[in-house]
Structures are given as structure tokens and as C-alpha cells.
Design an enzyme around this catalytic site. Structure first.
Site, PDB file in Angstrom:
ATOM      1  N   LYS A 205       0.835  -1.210   0.000  1.00 60.09           N
ATOM      2  CA  LYS A 205       0.000   0.000   0.000  1.00 60.09           C
ATOM      3  C   LYS A 205       0.869   1.259   0.000  1.00 60.09           C
ATOM      4  O   LYS A 205       1.513   1.580   0.989  1.00 60.09           O
ATOM      5  CB  LYS A 205      -0.918   0.055   1.233  1.00 60.09           C
ATOM      6  CG  LYS A 205      -1.987   1.133   1.045  1.00 60.09           C
ATOM      7  CD  LYS A 205      -2.633   1.588   2.318  1.00 60.09           C
ATOM      8  CE  LYS A 205      -1.873   2.672   3.019  1.00 60.09           C
ATOM      9  NZ  LYS A 205      -1.806   3.968   2.295  1.00 60.09           N
ATOM     10  N   GLU A 279       9.982   0.861  10.354  1.00 60.81           N
ATOM     11  CA  GLU A 279      11.002   1.902  10.192  1.00 60.81           C
ATOM     12  C   GLU A 279      10.294   3.226  10.422  1.00 60.81           C
ATOM     13  O   GLU A 279       9.432   3.615   9.635  1.00 60.81           O
ATOM     14  CB  GLU A 279      11.612   1.797   8.784  1.00 60.81           C
ATOM     15  CG  GLU A 279      12.976   2.453   8.708  1.00 60.81           C
ATOM     16  CD  GLU A 279      12.890   3.845   8.149  1.00 60.81           C
ATOM     17  OE1 GLU A 279      12.794   4.785   8.972  1.00 60.81           O
ATOM     18  OE2 GLU A 279      12.898   3.996   6.918  1.00 60.81           O
ATOM     19  N   CYS A 313      13.481  10.370   6.833  1.00 61.57           N
ATOM     20  CA  CYS A 313      13.479   9.951   8.238  1.00 61.57           C
ATOM     21  C   CYS A 313      14.855  10.087   8.853  1.00 61.57           C
ATOM     22  O   CYS A 313      14.984  10.271  10.049  1.00 61.57           O
ATOM     23  CB  CYS A 313      12.942   8.533   8.370  1.00 61.57           C
ATOM     24  SG  CYS A 313      13.675   7.442   7.174  1.00 61.57           S
ATOM     25  N   GLU A 412       9.874  15.434  15.602  1.00 62.66           N
ATOM     26  CA  GLU A 412      10.215  15.284  14.190  1.00 62.66           C
ATOM     27  C   GLU A 412       9.337  16.228  13.360  1.00 62.66           C
ATOM     28  O   GLU A 412       8.116  16.179  13.441  1.00 62.66           O
ATOM     29  CB  GLU A 412       9.983  13.839  13.742  1.00 62.66           C
ATOM     30  CG  GLU A 412      10.425  13.628  12.307  1.00 62.66           C
ATOM     31  CD  GLU A 412      10.243  12.194  11.830  1.00 62.66           C
ATOM     32  OE1 GLU A 412       9.199  11.601  12.145  1.00 62.66           O
ATOM     33  OE2 GLU A 412      11.131  11.688  11.131  1.00 62.66           O
TER      34      GLU A 412
HETATM   35  P1  ADP Z   1       2.698  10.649   7.673  1.00 61.73           P
HETATM   36  O1  ADP Z   1       2.189  11.223   8.962  1.00 61.73           O
HETATM   37  O2  ADP Z   1       4.070  11.090   7.335  1.00 61.73           O
HETATM   38  O3  ADP Z   1       1.748  10.738   6.512  1.00 61.73           O
HETATM   39  P2  ADP Z   1       1.878   8.013   8.390  1.00 61.73           P
HETATM   40  O4  ADP Z   1       2.568   7.166   9.387  1.00 61.73           O
HETATM   41  O5  ADP Z   1       0.560   8.590   8.756  1.00 61.73           O
HETATM   42  O6  ADP Z   1       2.914   9.111   7.967  1.00 61.73           O
HETATM   43  O7  ADP Z   1       1.671   7.210   7.036  1.00 61.73           O
HETATM   44  C1  ADP Z   1       2.571   6.268   6.504  1.00 61.73           C
HETATM   45  C2  ADP Z   1       1.784   5.182   5.809  1.00 61.73           C
HETATM   46  O8  ADP Z   1       0.958   4.528   6.773  1.00 61.73           O
HETATM   47  C3  ADP Z   1       0.834   5.662   4.728  1.00 61.73           C
HETATM   48  O9  ADP Z   1       0.794   4.691   3.698  1.00 61.73           O
HETATM   49  C4  ADP Z   1      -0.504   5.738   5.453  1.00 61.73           C
HETATM   50  O10 ADP Z   1      -1.632   5.616   4.608  1.00 61.73           O
HETATM   51  C5  ADP Z   1      -0.400   4.541   6.364  1.00 61.73           C
HETATM   52  N1  ADP Z   1      -1.231   4.604   7.576  1.00 61.73           N
HETATM   53  C6  ADP Z   1      -1.712   5.705   8.217  1.00 61.73           C
HETATM   54  N2  ADP Z   1      -2.416   5.351   9.312  1.00 61.73           N
HETATM   55  C7  ADP Z   1      -2.398   3.986   9.368  1.00 61.73           C
HETATM   56  C8  ADP Z   1      -2.934   3.010  10.274  1.00 61.73           C
HETATM   57  N3  ADP Z   1      -3.637   3.366  11.336  1.00 61.73           N
HETATM   58  N4  ADP Z   1      -2.694   1.699  10.038  1.00 61.73           N
HETATM   59  C9  ADP Z   1      -1.948   1.321   8.968  1.00 61.73           C
HETATM   60  N5  ADP Z   1      -1.417   2.194   8.078  1.00 61.73           N
HETATM   61  C10 ADP Z   1      -1.625   3.509   8.264  1.00 61.73           C
END
Ligand code: ADP
Length: 509
Positions: A205, A279, A313, A412
Site C-alpha cells: 500500500k 522503520e 526519516c 520530528e
Molecule cells: P505521515 O504522517 O508522514 O503521513 P503516516 O505514518 O501517517 O505518515 O503514514 C505512513 C503510511 O501509513 C501511509 O501509507 C498511510 O496511509 C499509512 N497509515 C496511516 N495510518 C495507518 C494506520 N492506522 N494503520 C496502517 N497504516 C496507516
């Protein structure tokens, strides 16, 4: 691509001058997009879609399907079927390696298109997208392609008379792989490379901000001859990611993203006893020792924070400079920051592209305002770098501070914002460098080899860079300590994360 897409209308690319985008990239972005499930391009089961915008203009580029739980279920089933039906896991290793290698060749052959899509969707300078992201993706796939023929178990020297035992390395199974928006193609490949090499199948995804190159990678995987269902690509948001993490048929979760989301995923995957690697975020300390090559350290420290507009990161976002050189280094960094060209990623002259989204723009500019309010001194940047329009531009921004207590020095930011602090002695600076919940990367600039090793050993981080920053190789383990993650990507350790060890006992008495 097999299977007909039922998505009808196509938006798009209303804002890009024709000469900035080659025909293949324009055609791909402007096409109707489906999910890749079991080798077919299909719409979301409930027909939902979302728009991915161009960060340089805030205008829509493309619409892609928003995967719901039903799509996740279909993709996981397809990935399971591919494990068995296509015999991906039991395919002769040389053949599995050949197919991964073929995917590397196709990524290389389509490098310009992929770099342009990456630049269009995420805002990064197109030249860097090509030489870093795409070239890195090709290297990572070629490295992965070499592994299948080298996955070996052990004959175990045990002490039971009449018994013989050996280990077999078997694929973990179906992997849910969730990636962020800062290096979309590269992160996709870092995830699928070792999974495919190990004989696993994947439900990948991409982040909602940057779905395009993962979709293109899915097409290239089919063209390379990967059996249907070995790689499935689901575009979607956090709810899609959560459905992947929680699906019973997912054996392992691999995630790159924020610490906050990663913590939640670790909890849920832990409860379900799924394998998990994470990560996560960083707040990396970069230390310039008094004996450093100051010109090289200044140049390297600029890159350490501002590369990819600070959206890395491993960004060296906390700079510690010995007080003897503090003013000189800060002055030189400010000079570089004020002359760096901020602009659209597809403009070949751009050095710093926009940040990826309206949300990130708000977040980064919010930290800048908070820094000023908390008493940090703004030395350079803080504005939009002369860019007009609705794009999400933030110029390279430099603050100096003497207090350890600033929010922007602890949290961050994931944007082009650096906080520089002076220090007096080594004990003080290593203590400050380690006084963070994160531990992804750290760096030290020195000409003294003993200091280099000593400081490198003392810093609490998954990677320490000496007289440089950000070196990556698919053979070198990468990952964090403390709140920066669990496990390692790359190298043998990265591969092992996709393998289970089975011990086989044979009575020979
Ligand atoms: P950022 O805040 O930099 O956008 P995220 O950690 O929210 O980083 O997002 C990183 C990835 O994790 C994206 O592909 C996002 O769609 C996905 N994501 C966000 N929330 C969830 C969740 N609760 N469970 C699984 N994947 C998630």
C-alpha cells in the site's frame, strides 16, 4: 495489464507545461487507474476514489481507487493463492531471482518515466528522483534478485545420539507492506525486494499522497513475468493500511512511516502475533567536532537536513557545532540556504521542491512559528522561497538555539527546518545527541580516527555517518533503535525478516 478497468473518467494534468513531462509519464498519470489484485486492474469494490494533487500547484493530477476492507480481503486472498497456485515460494530459486532481476531491468528501462511521475506526485526535483530514487530502486531489486539462490539452512551439530537435524528457511507468507510518501518507489522496492526474494507474496500500500509509482511498479512486475497475485497494489489511506494490518491472512507487516502510527501497528500486530518490522521517525543529531574539515562538514550538514526538502526519516535535523566554529558554520549554512533554488520538482533548476501536502505545509510552518514563539533565533528561511501560487513551498530554514527545550528540537518536523546549537565538550554533546526518544541516524564530522570511532560507538542510533551523511546500500542494514523502529531492512538481516526457520529432526538410530 490484465483485466479491464471499469473506472471511467480521467481527470488531470491540467497544469503541467507539455515539455516538462514526457509522453509516457503524461500518458500514465492521465490514464484511468485501478488497484492491482491478482494480476488484474480493478476499481475499488465500493467504487470509491481519491485525488492525488501536484504539490507544486495543489491541483489534482490523478484519481485512484480508495481500497476498503473488501479490496484488502481480495488482495490478501490473491496473495495467498499466489503462494500456492503459482508456487512462488517453491519455484526454483534461480527462476525467482531471474524474475526479480527482470523487474529491475524494467524499472531501469522506464527510469525517466518513473522519475517524472515521482517528481510530479511528490514534488521532488526530477534529476534527484532519477539518480537517487530510481537508480536506488534498480540497485535494491538487483541485490534482491541475487538472494533466492543463496538462502540456506544449517546442519545443526546437536548432541543427541542417533538424531540428525537441519534447518530450512521458509517464506513467512503473505506480507502487508505499508509505505510512506517521501521516497515512494524506493520504499516500495525496499519492501518488495526481500519479500519476493524470500518467496513471500505482497499486498503493497503506497501512501495516499503519492500512489502513482507503486501502481506503475505493479504493471512492470506483471510485464516482468511475476505470477498474478505475487504483488498486489492497493491505493488507499490509513484506513486501508489498518485493514491490511488487521487482516487474518496477513502473516507479516512491514511498515515505514510515523512513530505514532507505527506504535499502533506494533500493538495490533503484536496482539495477533504477526511478524512485524517498523522503520519510523527520527530526530537525528549531527555533530561537528572542532577538528573537522569545516567546509566539508558545512556542505554535508546542509544536505543532511535539506535533501528532499527535509522529508527524510534520517534527516540531520539537530546540528551541534563546537562553539569555536559555530558562527562560521551557521553563517555558511545561512548563505547556502538563502541561495538554494526552491521550486517545482519538474523544473530542472529546482534544488528544493515543495513539501508533499497541505497537511505537511501546515505542520512545518506551524513548527517554524512555534520555534520563533519559543525564542529560537531565525537565521535563514522561514518563507516560501519566492514562490507564488498555491504550491506547498517552504524555503530551507535555519534556527539557532541554546536551550535544549524547544519543541522543534525534540519533535520530528519532516520538513526543511534545522536547529543548530553550540557545544563545548564531547561529553556534553553526546549526552545532548542521545537525549531523544528517537535513534535512527546520527553523524559526526572529525579528522581524528579515534574520535570518529569513539563517538560513533557512543551515539544511540541504527546508523552513524562519519564525515558524510545518508549513505545507503542494499547490502548494509538500515533501521532504528528506540522509538525509530523494530528490525532492519537491507542485507541478510532484511531478508531474514521475511523468513521463518524450521528445524527438521530425523531419527537415524
Ligand atoms: P505521515 O504522517 O508522514 O503521513 P503516516 O505514518 O501517517 O505518515 O503514514 C505512513 C503510511 O501509513 C501511509 O501509507 C498511510 O496511509 C499509512 N497509515 C496511516 N495510518 C495507518 C494506520 N492506522 N494503520 C496502517 N497504516 C496507516
Amino acid at each position: 495489464m490484465h483485466g479491464a478497468s471499469r473506472i471511467k473518467e480521467v481527470v488531470i494534468i491540467n497544469s503541467i507545461p507539455p515539455d516538462l513531462l514526457s509522453e509516457p509519464a503524461r500518458a500514465f498519470a492521465g490514464r484511468s487507474h485501478g488497484l492491482l489484485i491478482g494480476g488484474a486492474s480493478v476499481p475499488a469494490a465500493d467504487g470509491r476514489k481519491f485525488t492525488t494533487p501536484d504539490p507544486s500547484t495543489a491541483r489534482p493530477i490523478a484519481e485512484v481507487p480508495l481500497s476498503g476492507p473488501e479490496d484488502v480481503d481480495r488482495a490478501v486472498r490473491a496473495a495467498h493463492a499466489a503462494l500456492k497456485k503459482s508456487a512462488w515460494a517453491t519455484m526454483p530459486p534461480a527462476e525467482r531471482g531471474r524474475l526479480i532481476g527482470r523487474l529491475a531491468d524494467l524499472v531501469e528501462a522506464n527510469a525517466d518515466e518513473l522519475a517524472e511521475l515521482e517528481s510530479l506526485d511528490g514534488g521532488k526535483p526530477v534529476k534527484l528522483a532519477k539518480i537517487v530514487d530510481v537508480t536506488g530502486a534498480v540497485g535494491a531489486l538487483r541485490y534482491a534478485a541475487g538472494w533466492p539462490t543463496k538462502i540456506i539452512g544449517d546442519v545443526v551439530p546437536q548432541s543427541i545420539p542417533g538424531a540428525f537435524s537441519y534447518t530450512r528457511k521458509e517464506p513467512v507468507g503473505v506480507c502487508g507492506q505499508i509505505i510512506p510518501w517521501n521516497f515512494p518507489l524506493l520504499m516500495a522496492v525496499w519492501k518488495i525486494g526481500p519479500a519476493l526474494a524470500a518467496g513471500c507474496t505482497s499486498v503493497l500500500k503506497p501512501a495516499e499522497q503519492t500512489p502513482l509509482t507503486a501502481l506503475r511498479l505493479g504493471e512492470l512486475a506483471l510485464e516482468a513475468g511475476l505470477p498474478e497475485g505475487v504483488l498486489n497494489v492497493l491505493t488507499g489511506d490509513g484506513s486501508t493500511g489498518a485493514a491490511i494490518v488487521d487482516h487474518d491472512g496477513v502473516d507479516k507487516v512491514a511498515f515505514t512511516g510515523s512513530t505514532e502510527v507505527g506504535r499502533g501497528i506494533a500493538g495490533r500486530a503484536g496482539h495477533a502475533l504477526k511478524r512485524v518490522t517498523l522503520e519510523l521517525g527520527g530526530k537525528s543529531a549531527n555533530i561537528i567536532m572542532p577538528d573537522a574539515d569545516i567546509a566539508a562538514a558545512t556542505k554535508g550538514s546542509f544536505q543532511a537536513i535539506y535533501y528532499n526538502t527535509g522529508q527524510a526519516c534520517i534527516a540531520g535535523s539537530r546540528l551541534f557545532v563546537h562553539r569555536d566554529h559555530f558562527d562560521d558554520v551557521v553563517g555558511a549554512l545561512a548563505e547556502r540556504a538563502s541561495t538554494a533554488r526552491v521550486g517545482p520538482g519538474l523544473d530542472p533548476k529546482t534544488q528544493l521542491g515543495p513539501v508533499v501536502s497541505a497537511e505537511q505545509y501546515k505542520r512545518v510552518t506551524g513548527y517554524i512559528e512555534q520555534g520563533k514563539a519559543e525564542g529560537a533565533e531565525l537565521v535563514a528561511g522561514g518563507g516560501r522561497g519566492g514562490q507564488e501560487g498555491n504550491g506547498w513551498f517552504v524555503e530551507p530554514t535555519l534556527f539557532t538555539a541554546t536551550s535544549d527545550d524547544l519543541t522543534m528540537a525534540r519533535e520530528e518536523i519532516f520538513g526543511p527546518v534545522l536547529v543548530a546549537q553550540p557545544y563545548e565538550d564531547l561529553g556534553e554533546v553526546t549526552r545532548k545527541a542521545n537525549a531523544t526518544e528517537y535513534g535512527l541516524a546520527a553523524g559526526v564530522w572529525t579528522r581524528d580516527v579515534a574520535t570518529a570511532h569513539k563517538v560513533a560507538h557512543q551515539l544511540e542510533a541504527g546508523a552513524v555517518y562519519v564525515n558524510g551523511w545518508g549513505r545507503m546500500d542494499p547490502a548494509a542494514p538500515f533501521g532504528g533503535v528506540k522509538a525509530s523502529g523494530l528490525g532492519r531492512e537491507h542485507g541478510r538481516e532484511g531478508l531474514e525478516a521475511y523468513l521463518e526457520t524450521k528445524t527438521i529432526w530425523i531419527d537415524v538410530a
